[in-house]
Design a protein around this motif. Structure first.
Motif, short mmCIF file in Angstrom:
data_model
loop_
_atom_site.label_atom_id
_atom_site.label_comp_id
_atom_site.label_asym_id
_atom_site.label_seq_id
_atom_site.Cartn_x
_atom_site.Cartn_y
_atom_site.Cartn_z
N ALA A 39 47.18 16.19 -12.84
CA ALA A 39 46.79 14.97 -13.57
C ALA A 39 47.57 13.76 -13.07
O ALA A 39 47.01 12.66 -12.93
N PHE A 40 48.84 13.97 -12.78
CA PHE A 40 49.69 12.89 -12.28
C PHE A 40 49.17 12.37 -10.94
O PHE A 40 49.01 11.16 -10.73
N ASN A 41 48.87 13.28 -10.02
CA ASN A 41 48.43 12.88 -8.68
C ASN A 41 47.06 12.20 -8.73
O ASN A 41 46.81 11.24 -8.00
N ASP A 42 46.17 12.72 -9.59
CA ASP A 42 44.87 12.07 -9.76
C ASP A 42 45.03 10.60 -10.10
O ASP A 42 44.35 9.72 -9.56
N ASN A 43 45.95 10.31 -11.01
CA ASN A 43 46.11 8.94 -11.49
C ASN A 43 46.89 8.07 -10.51
O ASN A 43 46.65 6.86 -10.44
N VAL A 44 47.80 8.66 -9.75
CA VAL A 44 48.47 7.89 -8.70
C VAL A 44 47.43 7.42 -7.69
O VAL A 44 47.36 6.23 -7.34
N TYR A 45 46.60 8.35 -7.24
CA TYR A 45 45.61 8.01 -6.22
C TYR A 45 44.56 7.03 -6.75
O TYR A 45 44.27 6.01 -6.12
N LYS A 46 44.00 7.35 -7.92
CA LYS A 46 42.92 6.52 -8.46
C LYS A 46 43.40 5.10 -8.75
O LYS A 46 42.71 4.12 -8.42
N ASN A 47 44.57 4.96 -9.36
CA ASN A 47 45.07 3.64 -9.70
C ASN A 47 45.55 2.88 -8.47
O ASN A 47 45.44 1.65 -8.43
N ALA A 48 46.07 3.59 -7.50
CA ALA A 48 46.45 2.92 -6.25
C ALA A 48 45.21 2.32 -5.59
O ALA A 48 45.24 1.18 -5.10
N LEU A 49 44.12 3.07 -5.59
CA LEU A 49 42.86 2.57 -5.03
C LEU A 49 42.42 1.29 -5.75
O LEU A 49 42.07 0.28 -5.12
N LYS A 70 34.48 -6.77 -7.17
CA LYS A 70 35.54 -5.83 -7.55
C LYS A 70 35.17 -5.01 -8.77
O LYS A 70 35.52 -3.83 -8.86
N ASN A 71 34.46 -5.61 -9.72
CA ASN A 71 34.03 -4.86 -10.91
C ASN A 71 33.08 -3.74 -10.51
O ASN A 71 33.10 -2.65 -11.08
N LEU A 72 32.23 -4.03 -9.50
CA LEU A 72 31.30 -3.00 -9.03
C LEU A 72 32.07 -1.83 -8.42
O LEU A 72 31.74 -0.66 -8.63
N ILE A 73 33.11 -2.16 -7.65
CA ILE A 73 33.92 -1.10 -7.04
C ILE A 73 34.60 -0.26 -8.13
O ILE A 73 34.64 0.97 -8.05
N ASN A 74 35.15 -0.91 -9.15
CA ASN A 74 35.81 -0.19 -10.23
C ASN A 74 34.85 0.76 -10.92
O ASN A 74 35.18 1.92 -11.20
N ASN A 75 33.64 0.28 -11.22
CA ASN A 75 32.66 1.12 -11.90
C ASN A 75 32.17 2.25 -10.99
O ASN A 75 31.94 3.37 -11.43
N LEU A 76 32.01 1.94 -9.68
CA LEU A 76 31.60 2.96 -8.72
C LEU A 76 32.66 4.05 -8.63
O LEU A 76 32.34 5.25 -8.59
N ALA A 77 33.93 3.65 -8.60
CA ALA A 77 35.02 4.62 -8.53
C ALA A 77 35.02 5.52 -9.76
O ALA A 77 35.16 6.75 -9.65
N ALA A 78 34.86 4.91 -10.94
CA ALA A 78 34.85 5.70 -12.17
C ALA A 78 33.67 6.66 -12.17
O ALA A 78 33.79 7.83 -12.57
N GLY A 79 32.51 6.19 -11.73
CA GLY A 79 31.32 7.04 -11.72
C GLY A 79 31.43 8.21 -10.76
O GLY A 79 31.05 9.34 -11.07
N LEU A 80 31.97 7.95 -9.56
CA LEU A 80 32.10 9.02 -8.57
C LEU A 80 33.13 10.06 -8.99
O LEU A 80 33.01 11.23 -8.62
N PHE A 81 34.14 9.66 -9.75
CA PHE A 81 35.14 10.64 -10.20
C PHE A 81 34.57 11.54 -11.29
O PHE A 81 34.89 12.73 -11.34
N SER A 127 40.30 2.01 4.79
CA SER A 127 38.90 2.19 4.40
C SER A 127 38.79 2.37 2.89
O SER A 127 38.97 3.48 2.38
N ILE A 128 38.49 1.29 2.21
CA ILE A 128 38.34 1.37 0.76
C ILE A 128 37.16 2.27 0.40
O ILE A 128 37.24 3.09 -0.52
N MET A 129 36.05 2.14 1.13
CA MET A 129 34.89 2.98 0.83
C MET A 129 35.19 4.46 1.06
O MET A 129 34.71 5.31 0.33
N GLY A 130 35.99 4.74 2.08
CA GLY A 130 36.39 6.12 2.32
C GLY A 130 37.21 6.66 1.16
O GLY A 130 37.02 7.80 0.71
N MET A 131 38.13 5.84 0.65
CA MET A 131 38.94 6.25 -0.50
C MET A 131 38.07 6.45 -1.74
O MET A 131 38.29 7.38 -2.53
#
Length: 644
Positions: A39-49, A70-81, A127-131
Motif C-alpha cells: 500500500a505504501f509503494n502504491d501511494n509513493v508511485y501514484k502521488n509522485a506521478l 492536468k485534471n484529465l491526467i489525474n482522472n485518467l490515472a485514477a481510472g486506470l488504477f 514519459s508521463i504517459m508511460g507512468m
C-alpha cells in the motif's frame, strides 16, 4: 503453520496478549509488512506521478502528449488504477481459492518488482504517459493481491484474533497511504527527483518481496476448482451464492459504502482545504493525517470494545458516529479564514478545533464500522470460496468508488453545492444506507442492544465459554435470575443463539418486536396449551437439526428468592429428539439487580447501581447420553456456588 496448528496456543496466553502481540508472530508479521509495504509503494508511485504532472517537473512533458489538461491526467490515472479491479478481481479470487496462498503472494510481489522496474525506465525517459499506463499494471497487482490478502487471515489467526488482525491491517493500510503520500511529496521536491523516486519505488518493492517470503503456507481450500476465465459470469455466479448468506451479502454492501464515503472525503480534501479553509498544501496533509490516524485508532479500538470476538454491536455505533460527526462537520466550518494558512497556524486557531475534532471522530467511527464487517465476511463465508467472495467485495468496492466520483460531479458541479454541504449530504445518506442494512439484517441491531447493556449496567466476565463447540448443534442450560439473562449470555457467546422464552413474556407489548428480531422461540406449558408447546418443541428441534445453538432456562421462570429452582424435564425431551451436547452455564451477580426480583418486583423501581460485576461461568460439555435434568441442575449449582 496454518491456523489449525497455531490454535494450540492456550487461551490464557491469548488473554494476556493484545492485538499488538500478533506483530511478534511469524504467522502475522511478514504478512502485515507485505501488505503495508505494498500500500505504501502504491501511494509513493501514484502521488509522485500526480506531483510530476502538477508541477511540470519533466522538461519533455509536452513532447509525449502529456501537455493535456492536468485534471484529465489525474482522472485518467485514477481510472486506470481502479479498472483492473473490475477486470481481474473475479479471476484473482479463484486463484486464491485454488492455489497455495504464500506462493501466490510471492508471485504477485515479483510482478510488482517487474512493474516498478518498468516504472523506473519511464521516469528516466520522462514519459508521463508511460507512468500513467503502468498504473494499470499496479492496479492489476493490487487486484490480485486483495483476495489472497484477506482470505489468508482466517487460516493463520484464531477466531479470537481475527478482529485484532483486521484492525492492524486497516491501521497499516491507512497509515501506509498517509506516509506514502507524504514521502512522495518529499521525493519529488528533492534535487534530482527522478533518482529519488526511482530508487524508492524499487527498494520498497524489493522489501515487500523479502517480507512475503516468510509468510507461512496457506493451504488451498479448493484445489479442484475449475477456473472460469470470464470475469462477468464468474462475478454473477459468486454473487448469486453470496445472496444466500444475507449477513455476508449486506456486509459487502456496507463495506462498499464505506469506500464510497472514504473516497468522497479524500477526493474533496484538496479543494476543501484550499477553497473553503483557505489553507495551503500543509492543511491538505493535515486533513489526510487526521483522517488516517482516526481510522487507525477506530480500528485498534475494535478489539477492546468487542472483547476479541466479532462484535457486530459496534457497527451501528460506527455508522451513527459517521453521520453525527459528518453533519456537525458542516456546522464546524469557520466563518472567517486566513488566506494561505499553514498547518501550524491552522491548528493553533481555536476556531478550527471543532472541525478537526469532527474529522477525527468521524474517521474513528469509520474504523469501528469497517473492521467487524471485514472479520464477519472472513468468518462466515464458505472456506472453499472465501477468496472469491472477497474478490466480489473488491469489485463492488471499486464500483462504489467510481460512483462516488459521479455523485461528486452531480452535487458539486450540477447542483452547485458547496463542499461542506456535500459532506452533510453524505452524512445524511449514510443514515439512510445504515437504516436499510440494519432493517435487512436485524442481528446488527440486536447485537447493538446487547453490547450497550453489557457495557453500561454490567461488567460481564465469562469463563470457559470456549467449551461451546465452534460449529454444530448444542444446547446451553442456565439458571434464570433476571429479564436480561438471555441478552448477557448472547453477548458473551461468540456464536448466535436461539432462546426459548415464556410465551406471555414473548408477547409483551413493546417488546414483542425485539423478541421476534432475536428469533426467540416462545413456549408455554403443555398442560396450558398443548399445541403451542408442541410448536415450540418443533422449532427447537428444527434449530438443532440446522446446527444452531439453543439456550433454555430449565427452571421455567425467574427465581423469586435467588436460589436455583428445580430443572424441568423439558431439556430431557429436547435431547431425546435431538441428541446433541449440553453446556451448563451459571449466572452470578445478577440477584438484586434492576431486572431481577431481588428488591421486590423486577423493573418496579429505578436502578440502584450501574457497572455491576456479573459472571457467566460455563462447565464442561455434557454428552447427550448423559443428560438428565437433575444432573444439569447439580452442575449449574456447583458452577454458581454461593454467589447469586
Amino acid at each position: 503453520m496454518t491456523d489449525h496448528n497455531s490454535s494450540n496456543m492456550s487461551t490464557q496466553e491469548s488473554d494476556e496478549q493484545g492485538q499488538f502481540a500478533l506483530l511478534k508472530k511469524r504467522r502475522f508479521l511478514p504478512y502485515f509488512l507485505t501488505q503495508a509495504l505494498g500500500a505504501f509503494n502504491d501511494n509513493v508511485y501514484k502521488n509522485a506521478l500526480l506531483l510530476f504532472v502538477a508541477f511540470g517537473t519533466f522538461s519533455s512533458m509536452t513532447s509525449d502528449g502529456s501537455g493535456m489538461d492536468k485534471n484529465l491526467i489525474n482522472n485518467l490515472a485514477a481510472g486506470l488504477f481502479i479498472l483492473p479491479f473490475f477486470i481481474f478481481s473475479p479471476l484473482a479470487g479463484q486463484f486464491a481459492d485454488k492455489y497455495e496462498k504464500s506462493q501466490l503472494i510471492r508471485k504477485i510481489k515479483l510482478f510488482e518488482i517487474g512493474v516498478m522496474a518498468l516504472a523506473c525506465f519511464a521516469i528516466w525517459q520522462e514519459s508521463i504517459m508511460g507512468m500513467i499506463l503502468l498504473l494499470f499494471a499496479m492496479g492489476t497487482q493490487s487486484a490480485f493481491f486483495g483476495p489472497v490478502k484477506f482470505s489468508i487471515l482466517p487460516q493463520h489467526l484464531r477466531s479470537d484474533e481475527l478482529v485484532g488482525g483486521n484492525a492492524l491491517v486497516e491501521t497499516g493500510t491507512f497509515l501506509a497511504i498517509l506516509l506514502g503520500t507524504i514521502l512522495a511529496g518529499y521525493l519529488v521536491d528533492a534535487t534530482d527527483a527522478k533518482v529519488t523516486v526511482s530508487i524508492s519505488v524499487m527498494v520498497f518493492a524489493v522489501l515487500g518481496y523479502l517480507a512475503c517470503r516468510s509468510i507461512p503456507k496457506g493451504e488451498a481450500p479448493s484445489p479442484e476448482l475449475k477456473i472460469n476465465w470470464n470475469p462477468a459470469t464468474e462475478l454473477i455466479d459468486v454473487w448469486k451464492r453470496t445472496l444466500d448468506n444475507r449477513s455476508v451479502y449486506l456486509s459487502i454492501m456496507a463495506i462498499s459504502w464505506f469506500w464510497f464515503m472514504g473516497a468522497s472525503y479524500l477526493t474533496q480534501f484538496p479543494n476543501f482545504a484550499k477553497d473553503v479553509l483557505q489553507g495551503n498544501a500543509q492543511v491538505v496533509t493535515l486533513l489526510l493525517t487526521l483522517f488516517s490516524i482516526g481510522i487507525a485508532l477506530g480500528s485498534l479500538l475494535c478489539e477492546r470494545l468487542s472483547g476479541r470476538k466479532i462484535e457486530l454491536g459496534i457497527v451501528p455505533i460506527g455508522s451513527l458516529g459517521m453521520s453525527v460527526f459528518g453533519i456537525d462537520l458542516f456546522f464546524a466550518v469557520p466563518e472567517t479564514t486566513v488566506a494561505d494558512i499553514g498547518a501550524v497556524a491552522f491548528i493553533q486557531n481555536p476556531d478550527n478545533w471543532r472541525l478537526m475534532a469532527d474529522l477525527l471522530l468521524l474517521s474513528i467511527s469509520s474504523g469501528l464500522f469497517i473492521v467487524p464487517l471485514n472479520a464477519l465476511i472472513q468468518e462466515r463465508s464458505d472456506e472453499k470460496e472465501r477468496a472469491q467472495v472477497i474478490a466480489a467485495s473488491n469489485v463492488f468496492g471499486a464500483l462504489f468508488m467510481v460512483a462516488s466520483a459521479l455523485f461528486a460531479i452531480l452535487f458539486l458541479s450540477v447542483l452547485e453545492l458547496t463542499i461542506p454541504e456535500y459532506f452533510c449530504v453524505l452524512a445524511i445518506m449514510n443514515l439512510v444506507v445504515a437504516g436499510y442494512i440494519y432493517a435487512q439484517v436485524p442481528e446488527f441491531v440486536l447485537r447493538f442492544y446487547i453490547w450497550m447493556l453489557s457495557h453500561t449496567m454490567y461488567r460481564v466476565n465469562h469463563k470457559n465459554l470456549e467449551n461451546l463447540p465452534d460449529e454444530g448443534a448444542a444446547v446451553i442450560v442456565a439458571n434464570h435470575v433476571s429479564f436480561v439473562d438471555a441478552l448477557l449470555i448472547a453477548g458473551a457467546c461468540r456464536r448466535p443463539l436461539r432462546f426459548v422464552m415464556d410465551k406471555p413474556i414473548y408477547e409483551s407489548k413493546g417488546l414483542n418486536w425485539f423478541f421476534k428480531l432475536a428469533k426467540t422461540i416462545p413456549i408455554t406449558s403443555e398442560r396450558r396449551d398443548p399445541e403451542a408447546y408442541q410448536a415450540a418443541m418443533n422449532q427447537v428441534s428444527d434449530a438443532l437439526a440446522n446446527g444452531e445453538v439453543v439456550c433454555i432456562f430449565p427452571e421455567g421462570r425467574l427465581t423469586r428468592d435467588g436460589e436455583i429452582d428445580t430443572f424441568r424435564r423439558g431439556i430431557e425431551l429436547i435431547i431425546e429428539r435431538n441428541p446433541v451436547p449440553v453446556l451448563p452455564v451459571a449466572l452470578r451477580g445478577l440477584w438484586g439487580s434492576f431486572f431481577s426480583h431481588g428488591n421486590g418486583a423486577a423493573l418496579a423501581s429505578p436502578p440502584k447501581r450501574f457497572w455491576s460485576k456479573v459472571d457467566i461461568w460455563a462447565g464442561d460439555l455434557v454428552a447427550a447420553e448423559q443428560v438428565s435434568a437433575p444432573l444439569l441442575e447439580s452442575k449449574v449449582k456447583d458452577l454458581r456456588g454461593d454467589l447469586a
